[in-house]
Motif scaffolding. Structure first.
Motif, mmCIF file in Angstrom:
data_model
loop_
_atom_site.group_PDB
_atom_site.id
_atom_site.type_symbol
_atom_site.label_atom_id
_atom_site.label_comp_id
_atom_site.label_asym_id
_atom_site.label_seq_id
_atom_site.Cartn_x
_atom_site.Cartn_y
_atom_site.Cartn_z
ATOM 1 N N ARG A 17 -5.269 -2.303 21.918
ATOM 2 C CA ARG A 17 -5.771 -1.846 20.712
ATOM 3 C C ARG A 17 -4.912 -1.920 19.146
ATOM 4 N NH1 ARG A 17 -9.011 -2.973 23.194
ATOM 5 N NH2 ARG A 17 -10.573 -1.388 24.403
ATOM 6 N N ALA A 18 -3.966 -2.278 19.303
ATOM 7 C CA ALA A 18 -2.375 -2.098 18.578
ATOM 8 C C ALA A 18 -1.759 -3.211 17.888
ATOM 9 C CB ALA A 18 -1.620 -0.169 18.753
ATOM 10 N N VAL A 19 -1.113 -2.916 17.220
ATOM 11 C CA VAL A 19 -0.765 -4.190 16.695
ATOM 12 C C VAL A 19 0.731 -3.911 17.327
ATOM 13 C CG1 VAL A 19 0.091 -5.697 14.618
ATOM 14 C CG2 VAL A 19 -1.916 -5.308 14.559
ATOM 15 N N ARG A 20 1.778 -5.120 18.271
ATOM 16 C CA ARG A 20 2.895 -5.052 18.709
ATOM 17 C C ARG A 20 2.711 -6.159 18.814
ATOM 18 N NH1 ARG A 20 3.888 -1.484 22.543
ATOM 19 N NH2 ARG A 20 5.929 -2.280 22.372
ATOM 20 N N ALA A 21 2.869 -6.917 18.603
ATOM 21 C CA ALA A 21 3.588 -8.019 18.579
ATOM 22 C C ALA A 21 2.815 -9.268 17.638
ATOM 23 C CB ALA A 21 3.277 -8.898 19.447
ATOM 24 N N GLY A 22 4.275 -9.770 16.856
ATOM 25 C CA GLY A 22 3.306 -10.416 15.314
ATOM 26 C C GLY A 22 3.337 -12.496 15.843
ATOM 27 N N ALA A 23 3.467 -12.414 16.744
ATOM 28 C CA ALA A 23 3.192 -14.079 17.862
ATOM 29 C C ALA A 23 3.563 -13.940 19.151
ATOM 30 C CB ALA A 23 4.343 -14.850 16.968
ATOM 31 N N ILE A 24 3.403 -14.868 19.286
ATOM 32 C CA ILE A 24 3.175 -15.366 21.307
ATOM 33 C C ILE A 24 3.801 -14.823 21.815
ATOM 34 C CG2 ILE A 24 0.399 -16.112 21.449
ATOM 35 C CD1 ILE A 24 2.329 -18.868 21.509
ATOM 36 N N THR A 25 5.325 -15.563 21.276
ATOM 37 C CA THR A 25 6.466 -15.396 21.904
ATOM 38 C C THR A 25 7.233 -14.007 21.860
ATOM 39 O OG1 THR A 25 8.072 -15.850 19.424
ATOM 40 C CG2 THR A 25 7.598 -17.866 20.861
ATOM 41 N N ASP A 26 6.472 -12.775 20.839
ATOM 42 C CA ASP A 26 7.006 -11.527 20.432
ATOM 43 C C ASP A 26 5.960 -10.664 21.983
ATOM 44 O OD1 ASP A 26 8.016 -12.081 18.767
ATOM 45 O OD2 ASP A 26 6.184 -11.079 17.127
ATOM 46 N N VAL A 27 4.721 -11.246 22.462
ATOM 47 C CA VAL A 27 4.579 -10.801 23.605
ATOM 48 C C VAL A 27 5.319 -10.873 24.376
ATOM 49 C CG1 VAL A 27 2.025 -10.925 24.807
ATOM 50 C CG2 VAL A 27 1.998 -11.279 22.668
ATOM 51 N N VAL A 28 5.216 -12.000 25.080
ATOM 52 C CA VAL A 28 6.418 -12.402 26.253
ATOM 53 C C VAL A 28 7.678 -11.723 26.110
ATOM 54 C CG1 VAL A 28 7.008 -14.778 27.787
ATOM 55 C CG2 VAL A 28 5.299 -14.874 26.707
ATOM 56 N N ARG A 29 8.150 -11.916 24.741
ATOM 57 C CA ARG A 29 9.934 -10.830 24.939
ATOM 58 C C ARG A 29 9.587 -9.644 24.819
ATOM 59 N NH1 ARG A 29 10.420 -12.480 20.012
ATOM 60 N NH2 ARG A 29 11.140 -14.264 20.870
ATOM 61 N N ASP A 30 8.333 -8.716 24.916
ATOM 62 C CA ASP A 30 8.018 -7.548 24.978
ATOM 63 C C ASP A 30 7.914 -6.874 26.301
ATOM 64 O OD1 ASP A 30 8.800 -7.320 22.165
ATOM 65 O OD2 ASP A 30 6.305 -6.443 21.753
ATOM 66 N N PHE A 31 6.615 -7.670 27.464
ATOM 67 C CA PHE A 31 6.754 -7.533 28.305
ATOM 68 C C PHE A 31 7.359 -8.072 29.512
ATOM 69 C CE2 PHE A 31 2.020 -7.802 26.994
ATOM 70 C CZ PHE A 31 1.834 -7.207 27.387
ATOM 71 N N VAL A 32 8.534 -8.966 28.826
ATOM 72 C CA VAL A 32 9.768 -9.493 30.241
ATOM 73 C C VAL A 32 9.509 -10.689 31.027
ATOM 74 C CG1 VAL A 32 11.913 -8.896 31.174
ATOM 75 C CG2 VAL A 32 11.033 -7.660 29.854
ATOM 76 N N ARG A 205 12.589 -1.677 30.505
ATOM 77 C CA ARG A 205 11.689 -2.877 29.295
ATOM 78 C C ARG A 205 10.303 -2.593 29.884
ATOM 79 N NH1 ARG A 205 14.756 -7.869 28.024
ATOM 80 N NH2 ARG A 205 12.533 -9.143 26.727
ATOM 81 N N PHE A 206 9.940 -1.987 31.476
ATOM 82 C CA PHE A 206 8.704 -2.627 32.233
ATOM 83 C C PHE A 206 8.081 -1.005 31.780
ATOM 84 C CE2 PHE A 206 5.837 -0.480 35.536
ATOM 85 C CZ PHE A 206 5.393 -2.021 36.050
ATOM 86 N N ILE A 207 8.537 0.203 31.378
ATOM 87 C CA ILE A 207 8.310 1.524 31.497
ATOM 88 C C ILE A 207 7.456 1.419 30.137
ATOM 89 C CG2 ILE A 207 9.267 3.431 30.795
ATOM 90 C CD1 ILE A 207 10.928 3.690 33.189
ATOM 91 N N ARG A 208 8.677 0.834 28.400
ATOM 92 C CA ARG A 208 8.210 0.774 27.074
ATOM 93 C C ARG A 208 6.808 -0.405 27.526
ATOM 94 N NH1 ARG A 208 9.942 2.240 22.356
ATOM 95 N NH2 ARG A 208 9.948 0.529 20.777
ATOM 96 N N SER A 209 6.964 -1.565 28.340
ATOM 97 C CA SER A 209 5.785 -2.269 27.566
ATOM 98 C C SER A 209 4.404 -1.940 28.433
ATOM 99 C CB SER A 209 5.756 -4.287 27.838
ATOM 100 O OG SER A 209 6.611 -3.777 28.939
ATOM 101 N N ARG A 210 4.821 -1.067 29.777
ATOM 102 C CA ARG A 210 3.561 -0.975 30.531
ATOM 103 C C ARG A 210 2.852 1.074 30.795
ATOM 104 N NH1 ARG A 210 5.864 -5.443 32.136
ATOM 105 N NH2 ARG A 210 5.066 -7.199 32.072
ATOM 106 N N GLY A 211 3.920 1.742 29.969
ATOM 107 C CA GLY A 211 3.716 3.153 31.409
ATOM 108 C C GLY A 211 2.781 3.789 29.664
ATOM 109 N N GLY A 244 19.723 -4.358 26.985
ATOM 110 C CA GLY A 244 18.776 -4.933 26.108
ATOM 111 C C GLY A 244 17.490 -5.120 26.085
ATOM 112 N N SER A 245 17.406 -5.917 24.956
ATOM 113 C CA SER A 245 16.725 -6.404 23.701
ATOM 114 C C SER A 245 15.095 -5.241 23.951
ATOM 115 C CB SER A 245 15.999 -7.377 22.913
ATOM 116 O OG SER A 245 15.857 -8.146 24.018
ATOM 117 N N GLY A 246 14.897 -4.367 23.138
ATOM 118 C CA GLY A 246 13.629 -3.763 23.602
ATOM 119 C C GLY A 246 13.575 -2.628 24.605
ATOM 120 N N SER A 247 14.716 -2.049 25.089
ATOM 121 C CA SER A 247 14.443 -1.455 26.041
ATOM 122 C C SER A 247 14.480 0.157 25.833
ATOM 123 C CB SER A 247 16.235 -1.169 26.370
ATOM 124 O OG SER A 247 17.488 -0.813 25.341
ATOM 125 N N GLY A 248 14.555 0.195 24.555
ATOM 126 C CA GLY A 248 13.359 1.497 24.324
ATOM 127 C C GLY A 248 14.159 2.818 23.539
#
Length: 384
Positions: A17-32, A205-211, A244-248
């Motif tokens: 619903r929200a813009v969380r990533a500008g590219a598919i590589t960002d999607v994978v990095r955010d989700f781990v 990173r799991f909590i941040r990307s799926r919580g 780690g990167s994106g640990s929130g």
């Protein structure tokens, strides 16, 4: 917090619903790590989280990123395929390989790839990959010539063993055939992470990307024990994001549907502050999408009335309306055309029909071939 609010936050956090990533590589990095058994549908699962428009990649664009090694695909966390970022591949494998080996142990013995046989097979795979990326057929030929398992389950478990032992990982496609490459060629060198540090980073990173998530959600998704999970979650709440990167930001607990959930405070606030999403929004998710498989069964947040549980299926994917399952769908792709099969579970409103048409159009654009719709009217058993 009620299930409707939980659903709203998860749709936001997951980039639906929200813009969380500008590219598919960002999607994978955010989700781990992103579950990816079904290769083409899993690629759609990445693309649909990039905002619709000229920057959203089609299937050829996602495949090209995989060919270049910007995203890797391997067996990690559990004995199943995942997309991972190259910078995360090494420490994720070091963290989880032992548990995956343990889960595979019976099959190693049954297929004869344990002990010295496994070591010899790994040597053959490593030697073959020194010459470049190899298809499964090429690796099978090399293993067969050396008297090692080269067919059936034995061959399958040799390849998984090679992934877990950091010998092999996904390579560039050769035509429509996927390949394996030498692990060290595609994955940058990095210092080992202590186990607890790596586990806490994964949890943060799991909590941040799926919580918000429960401890059972993380245990089911990651393959680690509840004991491991609870120690890691406690460390995240204490402020140790693992480095780690994106640990929130700070994590806290909240009660939802009678269970304790952990969430990233900043991300939850952002989701609740955002304008409410339009009703009638349709998401055509792949069966193993992280919105479904990122959580433990029974996944009550996505269940419609009258359905006790929803399970992943490889033949039919998840047709969602406003974050709730409303049917199934499947793309049937041929070289010059595709069919999008729809199995709605109920009558859709006019707004929902418009949302469905828009989502089918996005699938068509992603596939890059004209798509027709084949619709099975509701009345079919939802569990079938």
């Amino acid at each position: 917090m009620q299930l409707a609010e939980l659903r709203r936050i998860r749709l936001h956090v997951q980039g639906l619903r929200a813009v969380r990533a500008g590219a598919i590589t960002d999607v994978v990095r955010d989700f781990v790590a992103v579950q990816s058994q079904e290769f083409v549908p899993a690629q759609w699962g990445l693309a649909m989280r990039v905002p619709a428009g000229p920057d959203r990649p089609d299937l050829a664009g996602v495949t090209a990123a995989l060919d270049r090694g910007e995203i890797l695909r391997t067996h990690v966390l559990r004995p199943t395929w995942h997309f991972v970022d190259p910078a995360d591949a090494r420490w994720l494998m070091e963290l989880s390989a032992e548990r995956v080996h343990r889960a595979n142990a019976t099959y190693y013995r049954r297929t004869g790839v344990d002990g010295e046989t496994g070591v010899r097979a790994l040597d053959v795979v490593a030697a073959s990959l020194e010459g470049g990326h190899r298809t499964r057929a090429e690796l099978a030929a090399a293993l067969g010539a050396a008297g090692q398992p080269s067919t059936g389950l034995g061959f399958t478990y040799v390849l998984m063993l090679a992934e877990l032992e950091r010998v092999a990982i996904s390579g560039a496609n050769v035509g429509k055939q996927r390949t394996y490459a030498a692990f060290d060629e595609r994955v940058p060198a990095s210092a080992p992470k202590p186990r607890e540090e790596a586990l806490v980073e994964l949890a943060a990173r799991f909590i941040r990307s799926r919580g918000p998530v429960t401890d059972r959600d993380f245990a089911a998704w990651s393959g680690f024990t509840l004991g491991d999970t609870r120690r890691a979650f406690a460390a995240v709440v204490a402020g140790d994001g693992g480095g780690g990167s994106g640990s929130g930001g700070p994590a806290e607990t909240i009660e939802i549907d009678g269970a304790t959930h952990w969430h990233d405070v900043e991300t939850t606030a952002s989701a609740l502050d955002a304008p409410p999403p339009l009703t009638g929004t349709v998401d055509l998710l792949q069966a193993y999408d992280e919105y479904i498989m990122g959580y433990a069964a029974r996944r009550s947040y996505l269940l419609p009335d009258g359905i006790e549980a929803v399970h992943a299926e490889t033949s039919l994917h998840a047709l969602m309306i406003d974050g709730v399952m409303a049917g199934r769908w499947a793309p049937v792709v041929q070289p010059k055309r595709a069919v999008v099969r729809l199995v709605p579970w109920r009558t859709f409103s006019a707004d929902e029909e418009r949302g469905l048409a828009a989502s089918v159009a996005e699938v068509e654009r992603f596939l890059g071939v004209p798509a027709t719709i084949e619709r099975v009217e509701f009345g079919t058993d939802p569990q079938g």
